[in-house]
Enzyme design. Sequence first.
Site, mmCIF file in Angstrom:
data_model
loop_
_atom_site.group_PDB
_atom_site.id
_atom_site.type_symbol
_atom_site.label_atom_id
_atom_site.label_comp_id
_atom_site.label_asym_id
_atom_site.label_seq_id
_atom_site.Cartn_x
_atom_site.Cartn_y
_atom_site.Cartn_z
ATOM 1 N N TYR A 56 31.976 24.023 -94.216
ATOM 2 C CA TYR A 56 33.188 24.455 -94.921
ATOM 3 C C TYR A 56 32.759 25.176 -96.185
ATOM 4 C CZ TYR A 56 37.479 24.356 -97.630
ATOM 5 O OH TYR A 56 38.572 24.737 -98.370
ATOM 6 N N GLU A 90 38.932 31.062 -97.829
ATOM 7 C CA GLU A 90 38.414 29.857 -97.192
ATOM 8 C C GLU A 90 37.786 30.217 -95.851
ATOM 9 O OE1 GLU A 90 40.498 25.682 -96.780
ATOM 10 O OE2 GLU A 90 41.013 26.932 -95.073
#
Length: 385
Positions: free
Chosen positions: A108, A196
């Site tokens: 992530y 993101e």
Amino acid sequence: MNIHEYQAKEILSAFGIPVPRGRVAMTSDQVERAAKEMGGHCVVKAQIYAGGRGKAGGVKVVHHPEQAQDLGKDLFGKKIVTPQTGPEGLRVRRILVEEAVEIAKEFYLSITLDRGSSQYMLIASAEGGMDIEEVASKSPEKIITFAIDPFTGLRPYQARRVALALGLTGSVCEDCVNLILNLYRAFLEKDCSLIEINPLVVSRAGWLMAMDAKITFDDNAVYRHREYPDMVDYSQLDPLEIQASKYDLAYIKLGGSIGCLVNGAGLAMATLDVLKEFGGEPANFLDVGGGATREKVAEAFKIILQDADVKGIFVNIFGGIMRCDIIAQGIIEAAEEVHCTLPIVVRMDGSQVDEGKRLLKESGLNVECGDNLGDAAARIVKMLG
Ligand code: ADP
Ligand code: MG
């Protein structure tokens, strides 16, 4: 302002960040052709303004172009419900067809603005993928955050620290350092409030790639980017929000039954608080702005009345720049034009307030005026009983 995954990937790619080969399709025939181009074995990804698609059936691996086409037929026009869409879900109008990458590991990585510290935050985790929310709540120590000083920017040694914290070594680690530096560059140049990548992956072949991408642009900077307005997919937005933005009104849908027409964001927040205090539930938040004009009030009224959840209207206006009697005229005209029979409570104060209240009383509408904010809130809650 949000954009789709495929648009976010185009931006990342322009900043030197590797993404899978892909094509966006608007029809199931296009899905089939794109799947052929990818060699048959590919991933079909519904494009909606929300994440969590994988678990909701919006991301699927297929092995033949016909299978991709069938999935396209199934997905187009369908509503996908994820924890991020709310119970209504979002309808699929575009599909991204991508090469299927053999994934060795998922990470992530994101950059966002921390308003509290007025700094950009780099957030990373070696446990990326579809369960990132669970990782964040059950083992927050697996999420690492780094503050970026806006004056010095992101330095290569800091990016290296992040890459090492993700457990990367050798050439993949160097690739990750470059990727993070490029991501920060994209974040600044494109005026983002969020980028993101989840998951950022290392493929079986050893390449680093952005397998998903979400970008949110800072609304206050949209005027600096001529191409942004054309990137909006209106099918993903609430029609009332689109209508409100045309008149420069800030409209936000909420869950209750009281429509709120207020001038100024601060006053709007206070209005919601006071309504709640008196046991009322706001259906929306509609801010006509500090210099509310009669036309704006009329438009705002029409927007509020199109929301079927609204059972009563609460108007809270401070006549500073605009006089209360003119606001009252706006309310009366709009209410008459749309044949509003719902109860209305008005709390007005400021210039020409007595005249404004007189006009409302004599209008023949189902309207009451409150003596002050608390009194007005109590009245609308009582009227909806
Ligand atoms: P969402 O975050 O909305 O669930 P993603 O784009 O992250 O959607 O896709 C969900 C999962 O599907 C990813 O975590 C990844 O494991 C897998 N995936 C996505 N795109 C590809 C691809 N091109 N090749 C292989 N797997 C993929
Ligand atoms: Mg994802």
